[in-house]
Scaffold this active site. Sequence first.
Site, mmCIF file in Angstrom:
data_model
loop_
_atom_site.group_PDB
_atom_site.id
_atom_site.type_symbol
_atom_site.label_atom_id
_atom_site.label_comp_id
_atom_site.label_asym_id
_atom_site.label_seq_id
_atom_site.Cartn_x
_atom_site.Cartn_y
_atom_site.Cartn_z
ATOM 1 N N TYR A 146 0.850 -1.188 0.000
ATOM 2 C CA TYR A 146 0.000 0.000 0.000
ATOM 3 C C TYR A 146 0.886 1.238 0.000
ATOM 4 O O TYR A 146 1.832 1.324 0.765
ATOM 5 C CB TYR A 146 -0.907 0.010 1.232
ATOM 6 N N ASP A 239 9.208 3.150 -0.025
ATOM 7 C CA ASP A 239 8.131 3.765 0.738
ATOM 8 C C ASP A 239 8.323 3.338 2.187
ATOM 9 O O ASP A 239 7.931 2.242 2.589
ATOM 10 C CB ASP A 239 6.782 3.306 0.191
ATOM 11 N N LYS A 267 3.901 9.028 8.901
ATOM 12 C CA LYS A 267 3.567 8.439 10.204
ATOM 13 C C LYS A 267 4.490 8.953 11.325
ATOM 14 O O LYS A 267 4.294 10.085 11.750
ATOM 15 C CB LYS A 267 3.481 6.930 10.069
HETATM 16 C C1 LIG Z 1 -0.001 4.880 5.575
HETATM 17 C C2 LIG Z 1 0.818 4.628 4.380
HETATM 18 C C3 LIG Z 1 0.814 5.507 3.274
HETATM 19 C C4 LIG Z 1 -0.159 6.637 3.154
HETATM 20 O O1 LIG Z 1 0.012 7.609 4.128
HETATM 21 P P1 LIG Z 1 -1.248 8.555 4.491
HETATM 22 O O2 LIG Z 1 -0.654 9.566 5.422
HETATM 23 O O3 LIG Z 1 -2.279 7.673 5.109
HETATM 24 O O4 LIG Z 1 -1.705 9.165 3.213
HETATM 25 C C5 LIG Z 1 1.719 5.284 2.256
HETATM 26 N N1 LIG Z 1 2.566 4.237 2.304
HETATM 27 C C6 LIG Z 1 2.590 3.381 3.332
HETATM 28 C C7 LIG Z 1 3.587 2.270 3.338
HETATM 29 C C8 LIG Z 1 1.701 3.531 4.390
HETATM 30 O O5 LIG Z 1 1.687 2.634 5.384
#
Ligand SMILES: *Cc1c(COP(=O)(O)O)cnc(C)c1O
Length: 427
Positions: A146, A239, A267
């Site tokens: 994701y 990511d 995060k």
């Molecule tokens: C949470 C998440 C995102 C998206 O971040 P948001 O602040 O919710 O838009 C992107 N990549 C990873 C791996 C994530 O866990």
Amino acid sequence: MSGTTTRSAELYARALRVLPGGVNSPVRAMRSIGREPLFIASGSGSRIRDVDGREYIDWVGSWGPLILGHADPEVVAAVSAAAQRGTSFGAPTESEVLLAEEIVERLPSVEMVRMTSSGTEATMSVLRLARAVTGRERILKFSGAYHGHVDGLLAEAGSGLATQGIPASPGVSESAAAATVIVPWNDPEAVRAACDAHPLAAILAEPVPANMGVVPPLAGFLELLRELATSTGALLVFDEVITGLRVARGGAQELYQVMPDLTVIGKVAGGGLPAAAYGGRRELLERIAPAGDVYQAGTLAGNPLATAAALATLRRLDAAAYARLAAVTERLAAGLREAAASAGRGLQVQTVPGLLTPFFRLESVRDFGDAARSDQDAYGAWCRALLERGVYPPASQFEAWFPSLAHSDEDVELTVQAAADAFAELT
Ligand SMILES: *Cc1c(COP(=O)(O)O)cnc(C)c1O
């Protein structure tokens, strides 16, 4: 729970009339574990309290940001002090510089960053940069990974989508989806074949996928991604929205010693407020406006409250903190394994420091296909039983549990005891 007169049930009924599904982000609805959401009134340290006054040991931590736990006094003080000085200026501030310096110092491959307000925005922007730099369109991503709800990245995107039974999403244009090449995680041959078949702008990976549950890379897999990116002229993009600043001081790139060209963080990077960033080598980042020609902007990017929260959080994340976080993770994992074993329940607990997922499955999970073969109904029933016992787990088999520095050994013991009781109730 429906039909009861709890305050959560009452708020949920009202929410359903004015918010789609009653929530502002799908997993919060708890549908995949077969119940209604809890509305949270407050949190402190490792605990949250719902609007009916029930307390829970929280293993969600707002899905990753709260590495110090809820309402940490130093973070709250820093945010309050910043708010007193003004909440947003739309002009540069000192704390953006301090935070950028701190991130650059921590993440070994990052020399420069651009801040955004969400991880989704950061991954969307990093792809624009990768396409601008390479002059190519296609992006390779892994099934079950994701990267936020970016149009082209929603295909086979793990947690939220998997549990809603939505393969991709209506509303994503064919052209956006067509530029995405999807291969299974931990499958070297599939990645090689995809790199041969397509001119790629980027190989995009969560270096430790945590949105199909925690599925660490097999030995040599991240190194292979690095090699293939280099040899085919694609950029390697990690990511690290979940892993960065969590699995190690310098994220997964430090833990595995594999350096991406570009990195996305979020995060923990916002200390519990909305913030994320993307970064990498200077010559790449200097393509971003106004240094360069690739446009990207944000009204609240580098927001003073978020940078204050992030700095107050990162200040506490030293070597001892990461050792403690790893120890809490392993202790919880060991306890859950034992509790499952005593109940005769097949459970595969996968960990990296600061993250774990108990998969309801006998064999180890190497990719999304394996994760999807877990017993999701049993996971759901177990989660419902945990909630009744004052433990708040991620409401999806495809999410990570997020230990924090606020979790005590006692929190772990109470959770393991509740887990054992919940397993017993299942069988
Ligand atoms: C949470 C998440 C995102 C998206 O971040 P948001 O602040 O919710 O838009 C992107 N990549 C990873 C791996 C994530 O866990």
